[in-house]
Design a protein around this motif. Structure first.
Motif, PDB file in Angstrom:
ATOM      1  N   ARG A 181      -7.917  10.111  -4.893  1.00  0.00           N
ATOM      2  CA  ARG A 181      -6.454  10.084  -4.810  1.00  0.00           C
ATOM      3  C   ARG A 181      -5.867  11.362  -5.404  1.00  0.00           C
ATOM      4  N   PRO A 194       8.853   5.558  -6.113  1.00  0.00           N
ATOM      5  CA  PRO A 194       7.405   5.798  -6.215  1.00  0.00           C
ATOM      6  C   PRO A 194       7.059   7.280  -6.166  1.00  0.00           C
ATOM      7  N   ASP A 255      -6.715   1.529  -2.851  1.00  0.00           N
ATOM      8  CA  ASP A 255      -5.534   2.213  -3.376  1.00  0.00           C
ATOM      9  C   ASP A 255      -4.295   1.355  -3.102  1.00  0.00           C
ATOM     10  N   SER A 257      -1.244   2.160  -4.273  1.00  0.00           N
ATOM     11  CA  SER A 257      -0.036   2.954  -4.470  1.00  0.00           C
ATOM     12  C   SER A 257       0.860   2.857  -3.228  1.00  0.00           C
TER      13      SER A 257
END
Length: 398
Positions: A181, A194, A255, A257
């Protein structure tokens, strides 16, 4: 250390003191021909290091390349290259203090200077298309949300850097590593928004052509393109090409996110605009595309004379195999220009021996060596991602 390595490092260091000045908006307007909303956009020649660009947004900058300019060369000059940022970013960077943190599922977390990364492995050059996932979104019917790009949110450059896997080797991968990442120095302007973070599967991260890049077309990365370092993932959309690299994190799981789990996703199956609940998958590799750049829709051509059309094409995640001019009742193969590599633009041209009537709804169709071919109909999705329908124009014969 080789002489070329010293020269390259000197170029990088020399760009560190530059600051990004505020642009001035020009008065000229360009019409993108968007079917679902306002089409006029200003040209702003005063962005640092840029010629006239189509301004979609000033801050953070979204700059589109005029289509005629895009088709001039297989390699897009830095001053013509499109710009896309999600959040604000630093306008000056102190290279002496700059570090990239490498951590997560690694044997030992490290902080690497610019020199550490430049010297992490042999220098590598890759010619590759960088294309916004929303390129062409403004042409979607019905209209979708997001930046109303024409087809100029892409470019092709020669990227110079070191392999990402050589940088990862500085920390060492721990057992169970699954994804890698990236985050940059750009930050959200409001609390709670974010951070822009993206990740790729480990097998992609370890490819020989995936880079931590510092060079673009033989020069240090411009500020607008992610100075001093950015990720380059040939064949994949630019959302993964994180700019102003700040952290590299190795993940041992999925992930979660926002920009991986919630955004930059497309339907897992074909849908209609009326569909509301459907499974999604992440945008990843690019499909093939081709565009006519020598003539705009509605242009006048000479009846009874030969006509040469030109443009550009890309194979996406694999090398381009062919481009065909298509229209109602005819199909004609195009001649491809020099091959700059499997992930690069290729110019094409084709000559119609005699124009006898209006050329209605003509377009070019690209195919790659994996057998992927541009579709006749738009694969609509609510974000306008991964557009690669055959783009058609009409030319009037007089």
């Amino acid at each position: 250390m080789s002489e070329s390595r010293i020269t390259r490092r000197a170029l990088i260091a020399g760009a560190g003191g530059a600051a990004l000045a505020a642009p001035a908006i020009g008065q000229k307007l360009v019409d993108l021909g968007l079917p679902g909303g306002p089409s006029l956009r200003p040209l702003a020649p005063a962005f640092p290091g840029k010629d006239a660009m189509i301004v979609q947004r000033i801050r953070p900058p979204l700059l589109e390349t005029p289509l005629g300019v895009l088709g001039e060369s297989a390699i897009t000059l830095n001053e013509h290259f499109f710009v896309r940022w999600n959040w604000d970013f630093p306008t000056a960077i102190n290279v002496a203090n700059y570090r990239v943190a490498v951590g997560g599922a690694v044997k030992q977390a490290v902080e690497l200077s610019l020199d550490d990364i430049v010297n992490a492995g042999e220098p590598v050059e890759v010619v590759a298309v960088n294309q916004c996932a929303g390129n062409g979104r403004g042409l979607s019917e019905p209209r979708v949300t997001g930046t109303q790009w024409g087809n100029g949110a892409m470019g092709c450059a020669k990227w110079t850097g070191v392999r990402l896997k050589d940088v990862l080797a500085k920390a060492g991968l721990a057992p169970g590593a699954k994804r890698v990442r990236f985050a940059g120095l750009d930050v959200p302007p409001m609390e709670g928004a974010p951070q822009f973070i993206k990740s790729v599967p480990l097998d992609i991260a370890l490819r020989d052509d995936v880079l931590v890049a510092w060079g673009m077309n033989g020069a240090p990365l411009p500020m607008l393109h992610g100075y001093p370092l950015r990720i380059v993932v040939p064949g994949w959309f630019s959302t993964y090409w994180v700019k102003m690299l700040a952290t590299i994190e190795v993940l041992s799981g999925e992930d979660d996110s926002y920009y991986v789990a919630k955004s930059y996703r497309i339907p897992a199956r074909p849908i209609t605009p009326e569909d509301k609940d459907f499974p999604t998958v992440s945008i990843t590799a690019m499909p093939p595309r081709a565009l006519i750049t020598s003539h705009a829709d509605g242009a006048v051509v000479k009846r009874g004379a030969p006509l040469t059309l030109r443009g550009l094409a890309l194979g996406g995640e694999a090398a381009l195999s062919r481009v065909d001019l298509v229209g109602e009742g005819f199909e004609r193969p195009c001649t491809l220009g020099p091959d700059e590599g499997p992930y690069a633009f290729r110019l094409w041209e084709v000559t119609i021996p005699e124009v006898r009537q209006d050329l209605v709804g003509i377009g070019v169709r690209a195919a790659n060596i994996n057998g992927a071919v541009q579709p006749e109909a738009l694969n609509w999705n609510p974000s306008g991602y991964a557009r690669n329908v055959i783009e058609r124009i009409t030319l009037r014969a007089v």
